[in-house]
Motif scaffolding. Structure first.
Motif, PDB file in Angstrom:
ATOM      1  N   ARG A   1       0.824  -1.215   0.000  1.00 55.19           N
ATOM      2  CA  ARG A   1       0.000   0.000   0.000  1.00 55.19           C
ATOM      3  C   ARG A   1       0.853   1.258   0.000  1.00 55.19           C
ATOM      4  O   ARG A   1       0.484   2.263  -0.592  1.00 55.19           O
ATOM      5  CB  ARG A   1      -0.880   0.023   1.258  1.00 55.19           C
ATOM      6  CG  ARG A   1      -1.956  -1.027   1.255  1.00 55.19           C
ATOM      7  CD  ARG A   1      -3.070  -0.594   2.197  1.00 55.19           C
ATOM      8  NE  ARG A   1      -3.875  -1.723   2.629  1.00 55.19           N
ATOM      9  CZ  ARG A   1      -3.858  -2.212   3.857  1.00 55.19           C
ATOM     10  NH1 ARG A   1      -3.076  -1.699   4.765  1.00 55.19           N
ATOM     11  NH2 ARG A   1      -4.632  -3.222   4.187  1.00 55.19           N
TER      12      ARG A   1
ATOM     13  N   TYR B   1      -5.553  11.374 -10.966  1.00 57.48           N
ATOM     14  CA  TYR B   1      -5.848  10.296 -10.030  1.00 57.48           C
ATOM     15  C   TYR B   1      -7.232   9.723 -10.254  1.00 57.48           C
ATOM     16  O   TYR B   1      -8.005  10.308 -10.988  1.00 57.48           O
ATOM     17  CB  TYR B   1      -5.720  10.774  -8.583  1.00 57.48           C
ATOM     18  CG  TYR B   1      -6.529  11.977  -8.229  1.00 57.48           C
ATOM     19  CD1 TYR B   1      -7.815  11.853  -7.734  1.00 57.48           C
ATOM     20  CD2 TYR B   1      -6.002  13.260  -8.389  1.00 57.48           C
ATOM     21  CE1 TYR B   1      -8.551  12.964  -7.396  1.00 57.48           C
ATOM     22  CE2 TYR B   1      -6.724  14.383  -8.050  1.00 57.48           C
ATOM     23  CZ  TYR B   1      -8.008  14.234  -7.548  1.00 57.48           C
ATOM     24  OH  TYR B   1      -8.729  15.338  -7.210  1.00 57.48           O
TER      25      TYR B   1
ATOM     26  N   ASN C   1      -1.386  -5.648  -6.192  1.00 53.89           N
ATOM     27  CA  ASN C   1      -1.857  -5.429  -4.838  1.00 53.89           C
ATOM     28  C   ASN C   1      -2.946  -6.452  -4.488  1.00 53.89           C
ATOM     29  O   ASN C   1      -2.890  -7.118  -3.459  1.00 53.89           O
ATOM     30  CB  ASN C   1      -2.409  -3.995  -4.751  1.00 53.89           C
ATOM     31  CG  ASN C   1      -2.640  -3.562  -3.328  1.00 53.89           C
ATOM     32  OD1 ASN C   1      -2.973  -4.377  -2.477  1.00 53.89           O
ATOM     33  ND2 ASN C   1      -2.474  -2.288  -3.059  1.00 53.89           N
TER      34      ASN C   1
ATOM     35  N   LYS D   1      -4.181   4.084 -12.276  1.00 51.45           N
ATOM     36  CA  LYS D   1      -4.722   4.945 -11.202  1.00 51.45           C
ATOM     37  C   LYS D   1      -5.424   4.146 -10.095  1.00 51.45           C
ATOM     38  O   LYS D   1      -5.200   4.371  -8.935  1.00 51.45           O
ATOM     39  CB  LYS D   1      -5.676   6.025 -11.737  1.00 51.45           C
ATOM     40  CG  LYS D   1      -5.137   6.804 -12.931  1.00 51.45           C
ATOM     41  CD  LYS D   1      -3.821   7.477 -12.641  1.00 51.45           C
ATOM     42  CE  LYS D   1      -3.189   8.071 -13.867  1.00 51.45           C
ATOM     43  NZ  LYS D   1      -1.802   8.444 -13.662  1.00 51.45           N
ATOM     44  N   ARG D   2      -6.295   3.219 -10.470  1.00 50.98           N
ATOM     45  CA  ARG D   2      -6.917   2.339  -9.476  1.00 50.98           C
ATOM     46  C   ARG D   2      -7.007   0.937 -10.066  1.00 50.98           C
ATOM     47  O   ARG D   2      -6.875   0.763 -11.259  1.00 50.98           O
ATOM     48  CB  ARG D   2      -8.323   2.824  -9.126  1.00 50.98           C
ATOM     49  CG  ARG D   2      -8.317   4.082  -8.311  1.00 50.98           C
ATOM     50  CD  ARG D   2      -9.709   4.548  -8.018  1.00 50.98           C
ATOM     51  NE  ARG D   2     -10.320   3.782  -6.928  1.00 50.98           N
ATOM     52  CZ  ARG D   2     -11.360   4.215  -6.227  1.00 50.98           C
ATOM     53  NH1 ARG D   2     -11.902   5.370  -6.484  1.00 50.98           N
ATOM     54  NH2 ARG D   2     -11.858   3.481  -5.266  1.00 50.98           N
ATOM     55  N   GLY D   3      -7.229  -0.054  -9.183  1.00 53.03           N
ATOM     56  CA  GLY D   3      -7.427  -1.419  -9.671  1.00 53.03           C
ATOM     57  C   GLY D   3      -6.122  -2.107 -10.018  1.00 53.03           C
ATOM     58  O   GLY D   3      -6.018  -2.749 -11.059  1.00 53.03           O
ATOM     59  N   ASP D   4      -5.132  -1.955  -9.131  1.00 47.93           N
ATOM     60  CA  ASP D   4      -3.827  -2.562  -9.402  1.00 47.93           C
ATOM     61  C   ASP D   4      -3.863  -4.064  -9.105  1.00 47.93           C
ATOM     62  O   ASP D   4      -4.169  -4.475  -7.980  1.00 47.93           O
ATOM     63  CB  ASP D   4      -2.800  -1.799  -8.560  1.00 47.93           C
ATOM     64  CG  ASP D   4      -1.687  -2.663  -8.066  1.00 47.93           C
ATOM     65  OD1 ASP D   4      -1.213  -3.482  -8.836  1.00 47.93           O
ATOM     66  OD2 ASP D   4      -1.295  -2.484  -6.903  1.00 47.93           O
TER      67      ASP D   4
ATOM     68  N   ILE E   1      -0.316   1.621 -10.567  1.00 45.52           N
ATOM     69  CA  ILE E   1      -1.093   2.789 -10.130  1.00 45.52           C
ATOM     70  C   ILE E   1      -0.766   3.996 -11.014  1.00 45.52           C
ATOM     71  O   ILE E   1      -1.637   4.783 -11.363  1.00 45.52           O
ATOM     72  CB  ILE E   1      -0.807   3.101  -8.635  1.00 45.52           C
ATOM     73  CG1 ILE E   1      -1.404   2.010  -7.755  1.00 45.52           C
ATOM     74  CG2 ILE E   1      -1.334   4.476  -8.225  1.00 45.52           C
ATOM     75  CD1 ILE E   1      -2.911   1.962  -7.701  1.00 45.52           C
TER      76      ILE E   1
ATOM     77  N   ARG F   1      -0.875   8.175  -4.838  1.00 46.41           N
ATOM     78  CA  ARG F   1      -2.270   8.653  -4.877  1.00 46.41           C
ATOM     79  C   ARG F   1      -2.485   9.811  -3.912  1.00 46.41           C
ATOM     80  O   ARG F   1      -3.183  10.767  -4.205  1.00 46.41           O
ATOM     81  CB  ARG F   1      -3.240   7.515  -4.544  1.00 46.41           C
ATOM     82  CG  ARG F   1      -3.594   6.684  -5.745  1.00 46.41           C
ATOM     83  CD  ARG F   1      -4.725   5.724  -5.441  1.00 46.41           C
ATOM     84  NE  ARG F   1      -5.988   6.399  -5.219  1.00 46.41           N
ATOM     85  CZ  ARG F   1      -6.733   6.941  -6.185  1.00 46.41           C
ATOM     86  NH1 ARG F   1      -6.320   6.902  -7.425  1.00 46.41           N
ATOM     87  NH2 ARG F   1      -7.877   7.527  -5.899  1.00 46.41           N
TER      88      ARG F   1
ATOM     89  N   SER G   1       3.613  -2.687  -7.875  1.00 49.11           N
ATOM     90  CA  SER G   1       2.222  -2.285  -7.668  1.00 49.11           C
ATOM     91  C   SER G   1       2.052  -0.789  -7.963  1.00 49.11           C
ATOM     92  O   SER G   1       1.092  -0.374  -8.624  1.00 49.11           O
ATOM     93  CB  SER G   1       1.847  -2.612  -6.218  1.00 49.11           C
ATOM     94  OG  SER G   1       0.733  -1.917  -5.811  1.00 49.11           O
TER      95      SER G   1
ATOM     96  N   SER H   1       2.044   2.868  -3.518  1.00 49.02           N
ATOM     97  CA  SER H   1       0.924   3.325  -4.348  1.00 49.02           C
ATOM     98  C   SER H   1       0.097   4.381  -3.628  1.00 49.02           C
ATOM     99  O   SER H   1      -0.360   5.341  -4.234  1.00 49.02           O
ATOM    100  CB  SER H   1       0.060   2.138  -4.774  1.00 49.02           C
ATOM    101  OG  SER H   1      -0.174   1.293  -3.699  1.00 49.02           O
ATOM    102  N   GLU H   2      -0.038   4.233  -2.299  1.00 55.57           N
ATOM    103  CA  GLU H   2      -0.812   5.248  -1.568  1.00 55.57           C
ATOM    104  C   GLU H   2      -0.077   6.568  -1.516  1.00 55.57           C
ATOM    105  O   GLU H   2      -0.697   7.633  -1.498  1.00 55.57           O
ATOM    106  CB  GLU H   2      -1.138   4.761  -0.154  1.00 55.57           C
ATOM    107  CG  GLU H   2      -2.359   3.866  -0.152  1.00 55.57           C
ATOM    108  CD  GLU H   2      -2.748   3.379   1.233  1.00 55.57           C
ATOM    109  OE1 GLU H   2      -2.091   3.780   2.214  1.00 55.57           O
ATOM    110  OE2 GLU H   2      -3.691   2.576   1.324  1.00 55.57           O
TER     111      GLU H   2
END
Lengths: 299, 269
Positions: free
Chosen positions: B79, B269, B178, B172-175, B168, B86, B164, B82-83
């Motif tokens: 996380r 994002y 992860n 952007k989402r849906g990796d 992203i 984001r 991961s 990637s977090e």
């Protein structure tokens, strides 16, 4: 003459994301829009160069290309003699970027903490960073409020912080993307004077500034490029451009109409870029988009 | 000068984290709850399944304490990177960082340092509570061997996290990385139960996950004091994963950044 910014046929095309139906119907079709097309400009040392155009004309994309945030599709550009695609690190070492986006700071940090953090990204640490940050806080007149949280600053103060950050590395070239956006007329005027007097005249920086205010371009810039639908229509000093028209007391508005065939409208940016893209995709399905350029969207 | 830069990132994140004081203290407070939950589950289980726990000393609570503590590193790695991308994208600060001479991979790596420090702090708190309040026996622990395992674990997990983060950058989402590791590691990695409990064919899946070797090595080092020599199978497996995953992570990230720059979506994002 020594040029600090040179572009050669600089072009940027964006591929539009397909909707689900489009993807199924035309899986191999590539929908593109051209945001910047074959831009050729040369900017000398100490020049305050303005790129003038309505929202969606390609100003921000051009600045982002020169700042190395996006890569060109075709053509090349040099900033301080460095190729933007091959020597992006060197370009970033010698340039500063000032944006009107107040979200680009950490709101819960103080002004000083923000600047010290960004100074570390420019490889200034400890005493050097402290000295440079103090110097810049003095220049932008924020020394007394430096230890307050960024969230407590007014729009004008936030913009001055953005200028201080853009000058942290004492850059040769400063890019400013609509620096007076969102400021009240008084604050905007103060900022224009600050840019002209302190940054260009006193510090001798080369400034590349984008604006959609005719008055701002006329007041500030040594030379202006009018950009529309990604293409540069004309380049020259405000006086030259106006004198070239066969019209007494002509204004920059007249110049814009003359070279673009349109009236200069300060369009309102779409609230959400994706909704605008979706609208364009719908139009694209009706055969209106392919191979064309679309104004009114800001990248 | 990288350590000075790292210090700036840690200082920034510490100030930001402690500026939300209530959340900061809540996070510290609720650390105790998951430990206590497993403490009572262990009491309920008692000596059941001892044949599976024998290689790790025979006590379920000690086994699961290390599982939940150190699996935190995998979660943080998956996380954290990637977090951090984001987070910066959503705050609007990413663009301002990317126009500086500090390269993108350094920015992303250093942005996730705080998460690793907080995870390390949590692991330490878990182990201290386990040892001093809940009777976990680590008197024979080989701390040096545990550090070797920990370093290899962080390298492996971080590489997975960087792969991961590359997804992203583009999606952007849906990796998928992860999701894949999050959903498989707890089931197959031996976090809550020894992998010996699984049917043979499912154990094959366990053997291709780095977390299996990481937790096995850590348990043997901390609970039974295994020497580096005795830990060689786990250390070699983690080293092989590192050799493969580090260059793969760097390549994936380089590709992700380039693609985002070509698409002009670096700060979206």
């Amino acid at each position: 003459m020594e040029y600090f910014i040179e572009t050669y046929d600089l072009t940027k095309k964006f591929t539009l994301q397909k909707g689900f139906t489009d993807f199924l119907m035309h899986p191999f079709r590539k929908d593109e829009i051209t945001a910047v097309e074959k831009v050729n400009i040369k900017i000398g040392k100490g020049e305050l160069f303005g790129i003038l155009g309505p929202n969606g004309a390609g100003k921000t994309t051009l600045i982002k290309l020169l700042c190395t945030l996006i890569l060109p599709t075709e053509g090349t550009a040099y900033v301080n003699g460095y190729n933007i695609a091959e020597n992006s690190g060197k370009v970033r070492e010698s340039t500063g970027f000032i944006t009107a986006d107040e979200r680009s700071f950490y709101w819960r940090l103080t002004g000083r903490q923000n600047l010290k953090f960004f100074a570390s990204l420019h490889n200034f640490y400890s005493h050097d960073a402290q000295k440079r940050v103090d110097e810049l806080l003095n220049i932008v007149g924020l020394k007394n409020r430096a230890d307050d949280r960024f969230l407590s600053y007014s729009a004008g103060m936030k913009q001055r912080m953005a200028i201080a950050r853009g000058l942290l590395n004492d850059p040769e070239v400063v890019f400013m993307d609509e620096p007076t956006k969102g400021l009240d007329p008084g604050a905007a005027q103060n900022l224009r004077e600050f840019i002209k007097e302190r940054i260009v005249k006193e510090q001798g920086k080369t400034v590349f500034l984008s604006t959609h205010h005719l008055g701002e371009a006329e007041q500030l810039c040594d030379r202006i490029a009018i950009i529309d639908e990604g293409e540069i229509r004309v380049i020259g000093s405000p006086e030259e451009l106006k004198s070239e028209l066969d019209k007494p007391n002509s204004t920059l508005d007249d110049v814009f109409i003359h070279y673009t065939g349109k009236e200069f409208k300060e369009e309102v940016a779409p609230k959400h870029p994706y909704s605008e893209r979706r609208r364009m995709m719908r139009e694209g399905r009706r055969g209106m988009m392919r191979g064309g350029r679309i104004g009114g969207i800001r990248f | 000068m990288i350590y000075k830069k790292a210090f700036s990132f840690i200082k920034r994140d510490l100030i930001l984290a402690t500026s939300y004081k209530f959340e900061f203290f809540l996070r510290l407070f609720f650390m105790f709850f998951s430990i206590l939950t497993f403490y009572f589950v262990a009491k309920l289980i008692g000596g059941a399944g001892v044949q599976y726990l024998e290689p790790y000393g025979g006590d379920y609570f000690s086994f699961v304490l290390i599982g939940i503590a150190f699996s935190g590193y995998l979660m943080t790695a998956l996380r954290g990177f990637s977090e951090s991308i984001r987070g910066e994208q959503m705050m609007g600060t990413l663009e301002a960082m990317l126009v500086t001479p500090t390269n993108t991979s350094t920015i992303i790596t250093l942005s996730s340092l705080w998460s690793f420090i907080f995870t390390s702090f949590r692991v330490l708190v878990y182990l201290l509570i386990g040892v001093f309040l809940l009777g976990v026996d680590m008197s024979d622990a080989n701390l040096f061997a545990a550090m070797v395992i920990l370093i290899l674990t962080i390298i492996c997990f971080s590489s997975i996290g960087i792969i991961s983060a590359s997804f992203i950058m583009i999606l952007k989402r849906g990796d998928p990385i992860n999701m894949l590791f999050m959903s498989t590691s707890e089931l197959f990695g031996g976090v809550f139960f020894p992998i010996a409990v699984l049917p043979g064919w499912l154990q094959t899946v366990s053997h291709i996950l780095p977390i299996t070797y990481s937790l096995s090595g850590m348990r043997h080092a901390l609970l039974q004091g295994y020497s580096l020599h005795a830990l060689a199978p786990d250390i070699i497996a983690l080293a092989v994963f590192s050799v493969v995953l580090v260059p793969l992570g760097l390549l994936a990230f380089k590709y992700g950044v380039k693609k985002a720059k070509v698409d002009g979506t670096l700060i979206q994002y």
